[in-house]
Design a protein around this motif. Structure first.
Motif, PDB file in Angstrom:
ATOM      1  N   VAL A  15       0.843  -1.198   0.000  1.00 32.09           N
ATOM      2  CA  VAL A  15       0.000   0.000   0.000  1.00 32.09           C
ATOM      3  C   VAL A  15       0.880   1.250   0.000  1.00 32.09           C
ATOM      4  CG1 VAL A  15      -1.755   1.309   1.243  1.00 32.09           C
ATOM      5  CG2 VAL A  15      -1.895  -1.178   1.162  1.00 32.09           C
ATOM      6  N   GLY A  16       1.923   1.234   0.835  1.00 27.78           N
ATOM      7  CA  GLY A  16       2.855   2.364   0.859  1.00 27.78           C
ATOM      8  C   GLY A  16       3.538   2.565  -0.478  1.00 27.78           C
ATOM      9  N   LEU A  17       3.896   1.468  -1.147  1.00 25.52           N
ATOM     10  CA  LEU A  17       4.507   1.556  -2.468  1.00 25.52           C
ATOM     11  C   LEU A  17       3.530   2.170  -3.464  1.00 25.52           C
ATOM     12  CD1 LEU A  17       6.893   0.914  -4.338  1.00 25.52           C
ATOM     13  CD2 LEU A  17       5.905  -1.362  -4.679  1.00 25.52           C
ATOM     14  N   ALA A  18       2.243   1.823  -3.334  1.00 24.52           N
ATOM     15  CA  ALA A  18       1.226   2.415  -4.204  1.00 24.52           C
ATOM     16  C   ALA A  18       1.174   3.936  -4.019  1.00 24.52           C
ATOM     17  CB  ALA A  18      -0.142   1.794  -3.911  1.00 24.52           C
ATOM     18  N   TYR A  19       1.264   4.391  -2.764  1.00 22.49           N
ATOM     19  CA  TYR A  19       1.286   5.837  -2.504  1.00 22.49           C
ATOM     20  C   TYR A  19       2.454   6.498  -3.244  1.00 22.49           C
ATOM     21  CZ  TYR A  19      -1.769   4.909   1.567  1.00 22.49           C
ATOM     22  OH  TYR A  19      -2.781   4.532   2.401  1.00 22.49           O
ATOM     23  N   ALA A  20       3.587   5.823  -3.252  1.00 15.26           N
ATOM     24  CA  ALA A  20       4.813   6.427  -3.786  1.00 15.26           C
ATOM     25  C   ALA A  20       4.841   6.477  -5.303  1.00 15.26           C
ATOM     26  CB  ALA A  20       6.038   5.648  -3.281  1.00 15.26           C
ATOM     27  N   THR A  21       3.902   5.808  -5.978  1.00 13.17           N
ATOM     28  CA  THR A  21       3.947   5.783  -7.442  1.00 13.17           C
ATOM     29  C   THR A  21       3.213   6.950  -8.095  1.00 13.17           C
ATOM     30  OG1 THR A  21       1.928   4.443  -7.575  1.00 13.17           O
ATOM     31  CG2 THR A  21       4.031   3.261  -7.439  1.00 13.17           C
ATOM     32  N   MET A  22       2.471   7.737  -7.324  1.00 13.75           N
ATOM     33  CA  MET A  22       1.618   8.776  -7.904  1.00 13.75           C
ATOM     34  C   MET A  22       2.291  10.151  -7.822  1.00 13.75           C
ATOM     35  SD  MET A  22      -1.248   9.596  -9.342  1.00 13.75           S
ATOM     36  CE  MET A  22      -2.325   8.193  -9.059  1.00 13.75           C
ATOM     37  N   ILE A  23       2.492  10.800  -8.965  1.00 14.57           N
ATOM     38  CA  ILE A  23       2.987  12.174  -9.014  1.00 14.57           C
ATOM     39  C   ILE A  23       1.788  13.081  -9.277  1.00 14.57           C
ATOM     40  CG2 ILE A  23       4.538  13.809 -10.131  1.00 14.57           C
ATOM     41  CD1 ILE A  23       6.297  11.508 -10.960  1.00 14.57           C
ATOM     42  N   GLN A  24       1.398  13.851  -8.275  1.00 12.07           N
ATOM     43  CA  GLN A  24       0.216  14.703  -8.375  1.00 12.07           C
ATOM     44  C   GLN A  24       0.557  16.071  -8.966  1.00 12.07           C
ATOM     45  OE1 GLN A  24      -2.745  13.610  -7.941  1.00 12.07           O
ATOM     46  NE2 GLN A  24      -3.121  12.661  -5.952  1.00 12.07           N
ATOM     47  N   ASN A  25      -0.449  16.736  -9.510  1.00 13.10           N
ATOM     48  CA  ASN A  25      -0.272  18.098 -10.005  1.00 13.10           C
ATOM     49  C   ASN A  25      -0.095  19.080  -8.852  1.00 13.10           C
ATOM     50  OD1 ASN A  25      -0.503  17.733 -12.846  1.00 13.10           O
ATOM     51  ND2 ASN A  25      -2.691  17.383 -12.593  1.00 13.10           N
ATOM     52  N   PHE A  26       0.496  20.206  -9.191  1.00 10.99           N
ATOM     53  CA  PHE A  26       0.680  21.305  -8.250  1.00 10.99           C
ATOM     54  C   PHE A  26      -0.686  21.804  -7.778  1.00 10.99           C
ATOM     55  CE2 PHE A  26       3.551  25.184  -7.471  1.00 10.99           C
ATOM     56  CZ  PHE A  26       4.399  24.448  -6.659  1.00 10.99           C
ATOM     57  N   SER A  27      -0.780  22.225  -6.518  1.00  8.68           N
ATOM     58  CA  SER A  27      -2.010  22.806  -5.987  1.00  8.68           C
ATOM     59  C   SER A  27      -1.640  23.837  -4.933  1.00  8.68           C
ATOM     60  CB  SER A  27      -2.916  21.728  -5.383  1.00  8.68           C
ATOM     61  OG  SER A  27      -2.283  21.122  -4.264  1.00  8.68           O
ATOM     62  N   TRP A  28      -2.585  24.703  -4.590  1.00  5.75           N
ATOM     63  CA  TRP A  28      -2.302  25.776  -3.640  1.00  5.75           C
ATOM     64  C   TRP A  28      -1.798  25.260  -2.289  1.00  5.75           C
ATOM     65  CZ3 TRP A  28      -6.784  29.929  -4.020  1.00  5.75           C
ATOM     66  CH2 TRP A  28      -6.577  30.691  -5.181  1.00  5.75           C
ATOM     67  N   ASN A  29      -2.462  24.240  -1.767  1.00 11.07           N
ATOM     68  CA  ASN A  29      -2.068  23.730  -0.456  1.00 11.07           C
ATOM     69  C   ASN A  29      -0.655  23.169  -0.483  1.00 11.07           C
ATOM     70  OD1 ASN A  29      -1.913  22.025   1.986  1.00 11.07           O
ATOM     71  ND2 ASN A  29      -4.098  22.447   2.163  1.00 11.07           N
ATOM     72  N   GLN A  30      -0.373  22.349  -1.495  1.00 14.34           N
ATOM     73  CA  GLN A  30       0.981  21.799  -1.620  1.00 14.34           C
ATOM     74  C   GLN A  30       2.005  22.903  -1.843  1.00 14.34           C
ATOM     75  OE1 GLN A  30       1.206  17.660  -3.581  1.00 14.34           O
ATOM     76  NE2 GLN A  30      -0.259  18.801  -4.834  1.00 14.34           N
ATOM     77  N   ALA A  31       1.646  23.864  -2.699  1.00 14.34           N
ATOM     78  CA  ALA A  31       2.568  24.954  -3.001  1.00 14.34           C
ATOM     79  C   ALA A  31       2.883  25.768  -1.761  1.00 14.34           C
ATOM     80  CB  ALA A  31       1.970  25.855  -4.085  1.00 14.34           C
ATOM     81  N   SER A  32       1.893  25.965  -0.890  1.00 14.75           N
ATOM     82  CA  SER A  32       2.106  26.743   0.319  1.00 14.75           C
ATOM     83  C   SER A  32       3.119  26.067   1.236  1.00 14.75           C
ATOM     84  CB  SER A  32       0.773  26.953   1.047  1.00 14.75           C
ATOM     85  OG  SER A  32       0.898  27.908   2.067  1.00 14.75           O
ATOM     86  N   HIS A  33       2.992  24.735   1.396  1.00 11.41           N
ATOM     87  CA  HIS A  33       3.988  23.995   2.182  1.00 11.41           C
ATOM     88  C   HIS A  33       5.362  24.050   1.515  1.00 11.41           C
ATOM     89  CE1 HIS A  33       1.381  22.268   5.245  1.00 11.41           C
ATOM     90  NE2 HIS A  33       0.536  21.850   4.316  1.00 11.41           N
ATOM     91  N   TYR A  34       5.380  23.847   0.210  1.00 13.17           N
ATOM     92  CA  TYR A  34       6.632  23.859  -0.542  1.00 13.17           C
ATOM     93  C   TYR A  34       7.322  25.215  -0.453  1.00 13.17           C
ATOM     94  CZ  TYR A  34       9.721  23.319  -4.637  1.00 13.17           C
ATOM     95  OH  TYR A  34      10.797  23.271  -5.495  1.00 13.17           O
ATOM     96  N   ASP A  35       6.552  26.280  -0.579  1.00  8.85           N
ATOM     97  CA  ASP A  35       7.127  27.628  -0.487  1.00  8.85           C
ATOM     98  C   ASP A  35       7.742  27.864   0.888  1.00  8.85           C
ATOM     99  OD1 ASP A  35       6.241  28.025  -3.044  1.00  8.85           O
ATOM    100  OD2 ASP A  35       4.484  29.206  -2.469  1.00  8.85           O
ATOM    101  N   LEU A  36       7.051  27.408   1.925  1.00  9.58           N
ATOM    102  CA  LEU A  36       7.575  27.588   3.279  1.00  9.58           C
ATOM    103  C   LEU A  36       8.858  26.787   3.481  1.00  9.58           C
ATOM    104  CD1 LEU A  36       7.347  28.771   6.071  1.00  9.58           C
ATOM    105  CD2 LEU A  36       5.735  26.948   6.682  1.00  9.58           C
ATOM    106  N   ILE A  37       8.910  25.584   2.923  1.00 10.86           N
ATOM    107  CA  ILE A  37      10.132  24.773   3.015  1.00 10.86           C
ATOM    108  C   ILE A  37      11.302  25.500   2.347  1.00 10.86           C
ATOM    109  CG2 ILE A  37      11.242  22.634   2.235  1.00 10.86           C
ATOM    110  CD1 ILE A  37       8.443  21.307   2.467  1.00 10.86           C
ATOM    111  N   ARG A  38      11.063  26.041   1.148  1.00  9.76           N
ATOM    112  CA  ARG A  38      12.135  26.760   0.439  1.00  9.76           C
ATOM    113  C   ARG A  38      12.557  28.009   1.191  1.00  9.76           C
ATOM    114  NH1 ARG A  38      10.330  27.236  -5.777  1.00  9.76           N
ATOM    115  NH2 ARG A  38       8.275  27.695  -4.861  1.00  9.76           N
ATOM    116  N   SER A  39      11.602  28.684   1.801  1.00 13.14           N
ATOM    117  CA  SER A  39      11.923  29.875   2.574  1.00 13.14           C
ATOM    118  C   SER A  39      12.750  29.530   3.803  1.00 13.14           C
ATOM    119  CB  SER A  39      10.625  30.583   2.991  1.00 13.14           C
ATOM    120  OG  SER A  39      10.898  31.706   3.799  1.00 13.14           O
TER     121      SER A  39
END
Length: 354
Positions: A15-39
């Protein structure tokens, strides 16, 4: 028995391997976390340089900030640094599968959402085995593939991470309650809950209910016993929430100011939470993207909680019911019950393993 455990572990790992196979599109929520990580990686807290790629942001004293709690970003930061060491950003941007940032968010998500999703299933497996030996893996796989845990374990949202922390705290307290008194286990449970709140503020409801569960051990209901147990839990919680306090102080020059409080609609009621509505509750459960419409198997959880109570595990059954009622109540009074355009009521994710 050993063979069964190996097969159960293999099923959960798949099941965990199944999670790891999916590359999702960019979204506001993900981008907000990503931006904070880069900052944070650049020793900053503002996201001025990245503000155009997300709507989950707030403006405070001349700067833009992520509207997300910082816990997930802080957790993912060491992994992001490791990705930079192997030049993963260059590889992601040269790939033709999706936009470059999509694949960097995916790579960070292997640590930030796939791993917590997998750990959640492993913990649930072991906890469920305590109540119904031989069926823990079925419960874990049903949660992992038959509920919102599936999509949220493929997205850089905080829900899988905090659901794992909240349920892990319960697992630690359950182990302590069934064994000899152990302030160390309660301290670890408090630490997990404190950091869960630093990652997603509504986990405070889980912390309160688990605090009541802590008092259910009859052989420790003495003034000294209660003081020791509650003290260990609270001490762990205070330590777990320190990263949030430090972030607030560094970003806003205030220990208690939360970025989320600067979202205009969060300023009504209690951080956007008003009086619970039965109409909204019915929508959360039975709408075309309602919780029970998406995952009718969760009805068995309600039946199982009643059976658990009748078997004599009343403290555990009441704890499960209390957490579910808290989340259903707060979410039915929230101004954005479905969390935007998500496929289901994602704010209820924390109660799913319970």
């Amino acid at each position: 028995m050993l063979r069964r455990r190996r097969l159960a572990l293999a099923a959960i790992l798949l099941v965990g391997l199944a999670y790891a196979t999916m590359i999702q599109n960019f979204s506001w929520n993900q981008a907000s976390h990503y931006d904070l990580i880069r900052s944070l990686d650049k020793d900053g807290t503002t996201i001025d340089a990245y503000r155009e790629n997300t709507g989950d942001k707030v403006f405070y004293k001349g700067h833009w900030y992520s509207a997300r709690a910082p816990g997930l970003a802080l957790f993912a930061l060491p992994f992001y640094d490791t990705l930079n060491l192997v030049n993963a950003d260059s590889w992601a941007r040269s790939s033709e599968a999706l936009r470059g940032d999509d694949e960097m968010v995916y790579l960070i998500g292997l640590w930030g959402n796939v791993l917590p999703g997998l750990l959640l299933l492993l913990v649930l497996w072991r906890v469920a085995e305590r109540f119904e030996p031989g069926y823990g893996v079925l419960a874990a796989v049903a949660l992992g593939l038959g509920t919102m845990v599936l999509p949220l374990s493929t997205l850089l949202f905080s829900h899988a991470f905090t659901a794992f922390l909240g349920f892990a705290a319960f697992a630690l307290m359950l182990r302590e309650r069934d064994g000899p008194p152990s302030p160390a286990l309660l301290w670890l449970a408090g630490l997990a809950m404190g950091y869960a709140v630093a990652s997603e503020y509504p986990l405070f409801f889980v912390a309160l209910v688990l605090g009541l569960y802590l008092l259910s051990r009859r052989d420790a209901l003495t003034p000294l016993g209660v003081a020791r147990r509650a003290g260990a839990y609270i001490a762990g919680g205070v330590l777990g929430i320190v990263p949030l306090l430090l972030y607030n102080h560094y970003a806003f020059r205030s220990w208690t100011h939360l970025a989320y409080s600067d979202v205009p609609r969060q300023q009504k009621g209690f951080f956007g939470i008003g009086v619970p509505s039965l109409k909204v509750l019915a929508t959360l459960l039975f709408d075309s993207r309602g919780l029970l419409t998406l995952s009718p198997v969760l009805l068995m959880g309600a039946i199982g909680t009643v059976l658990l109570y009748r078997r004599g595990r009343r403290a555990e059954a009441l704890t499960i019911a209390g957490i579910c009622l808290c989340y259903l109540g707060y979410n039915s009074g929230y101004y954005l019950p479905f969390g935007g355009g998500f496929m289901g009521p994602r704010f209820l994710t924390t109660m799913l393993p319970f």
